[in-house]
Write a protein that holds these residues in place. Structure first.
Motif, mmCIF file in Angstrom:
data_model
loop_
_atom_site.group_PDB
_atom_site.id
_atom_site.type_symbol
_atom_site.label_atom_id
_atom_site.label_comp_id
_atom_site.label_asym_id
_atom_site.label_seq_id
_atom_site.Cartn_x
_atom_site.Cartn_y
_atom_site.Cartn_z
ATOM 1 N N UNK A 141 0.818 -1.213 0.000
ATOM 2 C CA UNK A 141 0.000 0.000 0.000
ATOM 3 C C UNK A 141 0.851 1.262 0.000
ATOM 4 N N UNK A 142 1.996 1.194 0.651
ATOM 5 C CA UNK A 142 2.862 2.369 0.737
ATOM 6 C C UNK A 142 3.756 2.428 -0.501
ATOM 7 N N UNK A 143 3.655 3.478 -1.322
ATOM 8 C CA UNK A 143 4.499 3.572 -2.529
ATOM 9 C C UNK A 143 5.990 3.556 -2.224
ATOM 10 N N UNK A 144 6.353 3.935 -0.996
ATOM 11 C CA UNK A 144 7.774 3.946 -0.651
ATOM 12 C C UNK A 144 8.371 2.542 -0.652
ATOM 13 N N UNK A 145 7.529 1.514 -0.505
ATOM 14 C CA UNK A 145 8.023 0.142 -0.473
ATOM 15 C C UNK A 145 8.126 -0.478 -1.865
ATOM 16 N N UNK A 146 7.712 0.286 -2.895
ATOM 17 C CA UNK A 146 7.927 -0.211 -4.253
ATOM 18 C C UNK A 146 9.425 -0.290 -4.520
ATOM 19 N N UNK A 147 9.837 -1.339 -5.177
ATOM 20 C CA UNK A 147 11.236 -1.603 -5.510
ATOM 21 C C UNK A 147 12.084 -1.951 -4.288
ATOM 22 N N UNK A 148 11.499 -2.051 -3.115
ATOM 23 C CA UNK A 148 12.238 -2.454 -1.920
ATOM 24 C C UNK A 148 12.227 -3.978 -1.791
ATOM 25 N N UNK A 149 13.268 -4.510 -1.161
ATOM 26 C CA UNK A 149 13.417 -5.968 -1.063
ATOM 27 C C UNK A 149 12.865 -6.482 0.275
ATOM 28 N N UNK A 150 11.822 -7.290 0.188
ATOM 29 C CA UNK A 150 11.279 -7.979 1.355
ATOM 30 C C UNK A 150 11.910 -9.372 1.426
ATOM 31 N N UNK A 151 11.863 -9.967 2.592
ATOM 32 C CA UNK A 151 12.423 -11.314 2.791
ATOM 33 C C UNK A 151 11.298 -12.275 3.156
ATOM 34 N N UNK A 152 11.169 -13.320 2.358
ATOM 35 C CA UNK A 152 10.208 -14.386 2.650
ATOM 36 C C UNK A 152 11.016 -15.610 3.094
#
Length: 728
Positions: free
Chosen positions: A153-164
């Protein structure tokens, strides 16, 4: 001595370039091999890149049913291949593909840098590989993940790397870029929370394996796909379009290409079907008015016949009537076509202009026919006009009705004018890396780098590389050129490691046939001639700086002179860092310093070398004032005394550019030599050394060009000739 600081030959010519390359051959070889090893390693661990393509055919015909070619005017002209290429690359088409395949979601295993992908490709099993070196969080091959939905939902997290992170029993947990836990779930479940929505369809991995999860900007993915997608026409005006794509996942790029071709074909069909629908609507709107015109024309003709009776037309009137009917029919068709064109194009479109010109010509022809009809009797003229109106309305209505029905058939059976010739196939062999090509360019690059380093070193530190250039720079003759000796280099390494402690390391004694010793024999001859005109038999040897091989020249020249039957005394006059004693396996204690300072008898400080006519006086203990001792009157008297007892006295003195000791001793010596080292001493350093000695009142009789690289087949490099080489 030349007054110039620069040697005339300091600029690189072809001959000197070849010399520099030969002298640095081992450096060039080492750099070349190193770069080739790096290139070979890269070719092994580089991520394979596969390429796939599809072939599409844009057919020139709009329909697939025979007899409908006349509809081409109503359906519009064909799009050229350039337009079709742009349609394939359009944002709308690629955006549909991105959405369908979820290309804006990156989900991949986290692998160890550099070699991780290579190791994963080596693993052929579908089961996850065991972790190496205890690195359980990395994926080592056999892992798989499929994410259907991942929204942030937060555009700031676009292109950011999450860890699954995979857990037991198909469970997993999702952490944000800072490592904080966002949610926990399992495959097959759609979950939302903490500003994200996630649906993982498939997950195969060892517990603890980490996957990279990135929600990319859809627009960014479309732009990237536009850049990577190559679309060209095969041949000129063939209508065959090739779309190709490269990437590390051969199956994925084949899937993307098939999706692009499917959307393109579907869009083409929809576009043509929509065009047919619009044309049908237009025709349907015209049919009622045409039908009404038919009814009005029939009624008028019937009323006329009721009043006047049937009128027989002459052959001339019938011909004029038929021509008038055809013209009116054609004018009506063109007017309908013009109305349709105005619906789809602007007034400046070329097709509208052509239609207007045709109408103008037909109206002029119609006027001429009307003039002919006016010449008919009134009864025939009126009957001809009424019959013309009825026939024109009837034929035009019939034509449009037939076309409307044909278009309905065409719409229901539309297949488009585009079809797939070759579907995308997953690549079997990678397009990159091309190992042979990489190694070849590694070879070329390594050679270029090695040659560049050799030339750069020559430019940055332009050492003198030939006796001729040395003589041109100084105006002083070179007494001898001493070739580089691998045996002496090994002696030097052993001396540095104290392996030769207690044993001599004289090259002239251990390897008398070495080419370097042959050069020292040439020096012996030159010294004998120089000493004929010298005031005494004392020879001083110095150099511009340390590491020039001065001590090596002194020790081995002394042995060569002794071997010729001369009584030779070798003095280590470097009271600071003298090391001549190491050449004879002796200690430095009790030497020149002790004789000058403490009054030790010189005869008690001399050492006989290998039971020969060569005697050696070491430097002794290190004094606090070496220059004062060497410049003292006692030193002068000692040298005179020793010179009277020996045929030749050779003194090894410190480098002249470092300290002034050589300038002090040179006033009392008969022959003075300056040792220079090939490619190490620059012409500036040699000229500066001669200037310092000259200012001290010391005349240098000759130069010794030491450590000259051995160049097979090169004659004239040295001041002596030789006819054998035991090393070959």
């Amino acid at each position: 001595m030349s007054s110039n600081d620069e040697a005339p030959g300091d600029d690189l010519d072809v001959g000197r370039v070849v010399t520099v390359l030969f002298d640095n051959r081992w450096t060039i070889l080492a750099v070349t091999l190193s770069v080739m090893v790096v290139a070979s390693a890269y070719s092994l661990v580089a991520t394979p890149i596969f390429r796939s393509d599809v072939l599409l055919l844009v057919e020139p015909k709009g329909g697939t049913l025979t007899g409908l070619d006349e509809l081409s005017t109503l359906l519009g002209a064909e799009s050229p291949s350039e337009a079709e290429i742009e349609i394939i690359r359009s944002r709308s088409l690629l955006g549909a593909v991105v959405k369908e395949l979820s290309l804006d979601v990156v989900a991949e295993p986290k692998r160890i840098p550099i070699i991780g992908t290579w190791l994963a490709h080596k693993h052929k099993s579908n089961e996850p590989a065991e972790a190496f070196w205890g690195l359980d969080s990395y994926a080592w091959g056999g892992e798989a993940i499929k994410v259907e939905t991942f929204e942030v939902r937060d555009p700031e997290f676009l292109e950011e790397e999450f860890s699954l992170i995979a857990r037991e029993g198909n469970a997993f947990e999702l952490r944000d870029p800072q490592g904080d836990l966002l949610l926990e779930s399992s495959t097959g479940n759609s979950v939302q929370g903490s500003g994200v929505a996630l649906h993982v369809v498939e997950l195969r991995a060892r517990p603890g394996t980490v996957f990279r999860l990135i929600r990319r900007s859809t627009e960014g993915v479309i732009r990237q796909l536009q850049q990577e997608l190559m679309v060209i026409e095969k041949g000129k005006k063939t209508g065959i379009i090739q779309a190709s794509l490269s990437g590390p996942d051969s199956r994925q790029i084949a899937t993307i290409l098939d999706a692009i071709s499917a959307h393109y074909v579907r869009q083409n069909i929809d576009r043509r079907s929509e065009e047919a629908s619009k044309t049908i609507d237009f025709l349907s709107a015209q049919l009622p008015s045409l039908k009404e015109q038919i009814e009005v024309s029939e009624k008028a003709l019937n009323d006329y016949r009721s009043q006047k009776g049937s009128v027989d037309l002459t052959l001339e009137a019938q011909a004029a009537l038929q021509q008038s009917v055809e013209i009116e029919k054609r004018i009506s068709e063109l007017e309908l076509n013009r109305a349709d064109l105005r619906r789809r194009f602007t007034e400046n479109h070329p097709m509208l202009g052509a239609t207007e010109r045709q109408l103008h010509d037909l109206r002029a022809t119609r006027k001429a026919v009307d003039d002919r009809l006016r010449e008919l009797p009134e009864s025939e003229l009126q009957s001809a006009r009424l019959m013309r109106d009825m026939k024109v309305s009837t034929e035009l209505y019939t034509l449009l009705l037939n076309k409307s029905q044909e278009l309905r058939v065409l719409k229901s059976g539309t297949v488009g004018n585009v079809r797939v010739i070759d579907f995308a196939a997953p690549g079997v062999l990678p397009e990159w890396p091309k190992r042979g090509l990489i190694v070849f360019f590694g070879l070329l690059g390594g050679m270029s780098l090695g040659i560049g380093l050799a030339m750069a070193r020559r430019i940055i530190a332009p050492g003198v590389d030939s006796a001729e250039h040395l003589e041109m720079a100084t105006g002083i003759g070179v007494y001898a050129s001493v070739v580089h000796s691998d045996a002496q280099a090994e002696h030097e390494r052993q001396m540095a490691r104290s392996i030769l402690t207690g044993r001599h390391s004289l090259l002239a004694l251990s390897a008398p046939e070495d080419l370097a010793v042959e050069g020292l024999r040439s020096l012996r001859t030159s010294l004998q001639f120089a000493m004929l005109e010298a005031p005494n038999n004392i020879v001083m040897v110095t150099s511009s700086g340390p590491g020039r091989g001065k001590s090596f020249v002194c020790a081995n020249t002394a042995w060569v002179l002794a071997s010729a039957g001369k009584r030779v005394l070798l003095i280590d006059a470097d009271l600071r860092r003298g090391r001549l004693n190491k050449f004879f396996g002796l200690q430095r204690t009790t030497g020149l310093t002790d004789v000058l300072r403490d009054g030790v008898d010189a005869s008690n400080a001399l050492h006989t070398v290998n039971e020969s006519s060569l005697q050696f006086l070491a430097a002794g203990t290190t004094p606090p004032n070496p220059a004062e001792l060497l410049g003292s009157e006692r030193c002068r008297r000692l040298l005179e005394e020793l010179a009277s007892k020996f045929d030749v006295v050779i003194m090894d003195t410190p480098p002249i550019l470092a300290v002034t000791d050589a300038g002090v001793l040179g006033r009392w010596t008969g022959v003075n030599l300056l040792v220079t080292r090939a490619t190490r001493d620059t012409s500036r350093e040699v000229v500066a050394s001669l200037r310092v000695l000259s200012q001290a009142g010391v005349k240098v009789n000759g130069l010794v060009f030491n450590d000259v690289p051995f160049r097979p087949g090169v004659i004239g490099q040295y001041n002596y000739a030789y006819s054998y080489d035991n090393r070959s």
